[in-house]
Design an enzyme around this catalytic site. Structure first.
Site, PDB file in Angstrom:
ATOM      1  N   LYS A  69       0.874  -1.169   0.000  1.00 46.28           N
ATOM      2  CA  LYS A  69       0.000   0.000   0.000  1.00 46.28           C
ATOM      3  C   LYS A  69       0.914   1.222   0.000  1.00 46.28           C
ATOM      4  CE  LYS A  69      -4.182   1.612   2.378  1.00 46.28           C
ATOM      5  NZ  LYS A  69      -5.039   1.806   1.220  1.00 46.28           N
TER       6      LYS A  69
HETATM    7  C1  LIG Z   1      -6.521  -0.189  -3.997  1.00 47.56           C
HETATM    8  C2  LIG Z   1      -7.210  -0.744  -2.798  1.00 47.56           C
HETATM    9  N1  LIG Z   1      -7.725  -1.993  -2.863  1.00 47.56           N
HETATM   10  C3  LIG Z   1      -8.358  -2.549  -1.815  1.00 47.56           C
HETATM   11  C4  LIG Z   1      -8.515  -1.859  -0.624  1.00 47.56           C
HETATM   12  C5  LIG Z   1      -9.207  -2.500   0.527  1.00 47.56           C
HETATM   13  O1  LIG Z   1      -8.289  -2.772   1.561  1.00 47.56           O
HETATM   14  P1  LIG Z   1      -8.740  -2.818   3.082  1.00 47.56           P
HETATM   15  O2  LIG Z   1      -9.897  -3.749   3.175  1.00 47.56           O
HETATM   16  O3  LIG Z   1      -7.553  -3.360   3.801  1.00 47.56           O
HETATM   17  O4  LIG Z   1      -9.076  -1.444   3.496  1.00 47.56           O
HETATM   18  C6  LIG Z   1      -8.000  -0.564  -0.515  1.00 47.56           C
HETATM   19  C7  LIG Z   1      -8.123   0.188   0.735  1.00 47.56           C
HETATM   20  O5  LIG Z   1      -7.220   0.201   1.521  1.00 47.56           O
HETATM   21  C8  LIG Z   1      -7.323   0.003  -1.615  1.00 47.56           C
HETATM   22  O6  LIG Z   1      -6.821   1.230  -1.545  1.00 47.56           O
END
Ligand SMILES: Cc1ncc(COP(=O)(O)O)c(C=O)c1O
Length: 322
Positions: free
Chosen positions: A157
């Site tokens: 991330k």
């Molecule tokens: C590109 C992306 N995909 C998926 C997610 C979902 O991740 P999470 O459930 O850990 O928030 C997020 C959010 O963080 C994201 O930015």
């Protein structure tokens, strides 16, 4: 978005207006940062952070993938997060830990720049709206493909990578949709600009896997577990674009959006155009887990000391792995 008074920055709480960086901060120029999006909820037991250990774990893994050493132990960042929430007096909030290459030698080689750490919190409602959670949102398949793992590291991330999501989000909103759906480099369905995606067909549930270069969502993993606990079959597999048009139900999961149904994709109604029964069932169970109403998933909640309800017994807070 309701602003906080204090932001944790490199080991101390500073006033919101003093949380500043130098213009030669490496991450401003080259996107060399990693971050998390986390939520704290006001529950009968007190303020709790949903799956805090897993978010901290992903933060350290994201940093590691970009060869950044976070100069604080996990337990220090966990305690700092608790303190930031408590000192700002928020019972429920969004939490944004950010680790980035600070001001140092310019040029693309980042490893001689300092690693700065910030934890900001703010009050933030449902990202795609309360009505979106109730009625479902309209999605559009983006002309921007998801960043591939032979160019960057989609499993991390990382801040710079979000230009991909930003482009998709602008395109979708300007075209009158609430959310973008990105395909991977092969043309298979990947995810939303900030959410993972699930397809429901004939009672079974499918979601794209890591071969589609998804971000491994913590809410995705939580909803998969809840669905399996409820007896549904969940398959992680390639999902073709056409399956979006054939689906009985579609929904997305993410920290910001929580569980939000899709009621339309590319101007085609999903099912009968309203959130379906399986989506509703999972959404209810997931909301119960988020808001501390489910004993079964109580170990997912990290109690923020200082906000425990008087007389409430604290759920076992998972200690982040060392
Ligand atoms: C590109 C992306 N995909 C998926 C997610 C979902 O991740 P999470 O459930 O850990 O928030 C997020 C959010 O963080 C994201 O930015």
């Amino acid at each position: 978005m309701n602003q906080a008074d204090l932001i944790w920055m490199n080991g101390e709480l500073v006033a919101w207006e003093d949380a500043k960086v130098h213009v030669l901060t490496h991450a401003l120029h080259y996107g060399t940062g990693v971050f998390e999006g986390v939520r704290a909820y006001d529950t009968a037991r007190g303020t709790v952070i949903f799956r805090h250990a897993e978010h901290l774990d992903r933060l350290y893994r994201s940093a590691g993938m970009y060869l950044m050493d976070i100069p604080y132990a996990r337990e220090e960042l966990r305690a700092a997060t608790h303190e930031t929430i408590a000192r700002n007096g928020f019972k429920a909030c969004y939490i944004r830990p950010l680790v980035f290459r600070g001001a140092g030698p310019m040029g693309l080689y980042p490893l001689d720049c300092p690693v700065d750490v910030v934890i900001a919190v703010w009050e933030w409602g449902a990202y795609l709206g309360e009505e979106g959670k109730r009625r479902g949102v309209r999605g559009k398949v983006s002309s921007f493909r998801r960043i591939p793992s032979d160019a960057v590291i989609p499993a991390a991330k990382a801040t710079g990578q979000y230009l991909n999501s930003v482009l998709a989000k602008i395109e979708a909103e300007r075209a009158g949709y609430e959310e973008a759906i990105l395909l991977d480099q092969r043309g298979m369905v990947c995810e939303g600009s900030g959410e993972n995606l699930f397809v429901v067909k004939d009672g079974g549930i499918a979601t794209p896997g890591f071969s589609s270069d998804i971000l491994g969502g913590i809410n995705r993993a939580s909803v998969i577990q809840i669905a399996r606990d409820l007896g549904y079959t969940v398959t992680e597999r390639d999902v073709a674009r056409g399956e979006l048009y054939l689906a009985d139900e579609l929904f997305m999961t993410g920290t910001a959006a929580e569980l939000t149904p899709l009621r339309e994709v590319d101007d085609r109604p999903v099912g009968d155009g309203e959130p379906g029964e399986i989506t509703r069932t999972l959404q209810r169970a997931f909301e119960d887990a988020l808001h501390g109403r489910s004993d079964r998933y109580a170990e997912w909640l990290d109690l923020v000391p200082g906000f425990a309800r008087h007389g409430a017994s604290a759920p076992e807070a998972p200690a982040p792995a060392p």
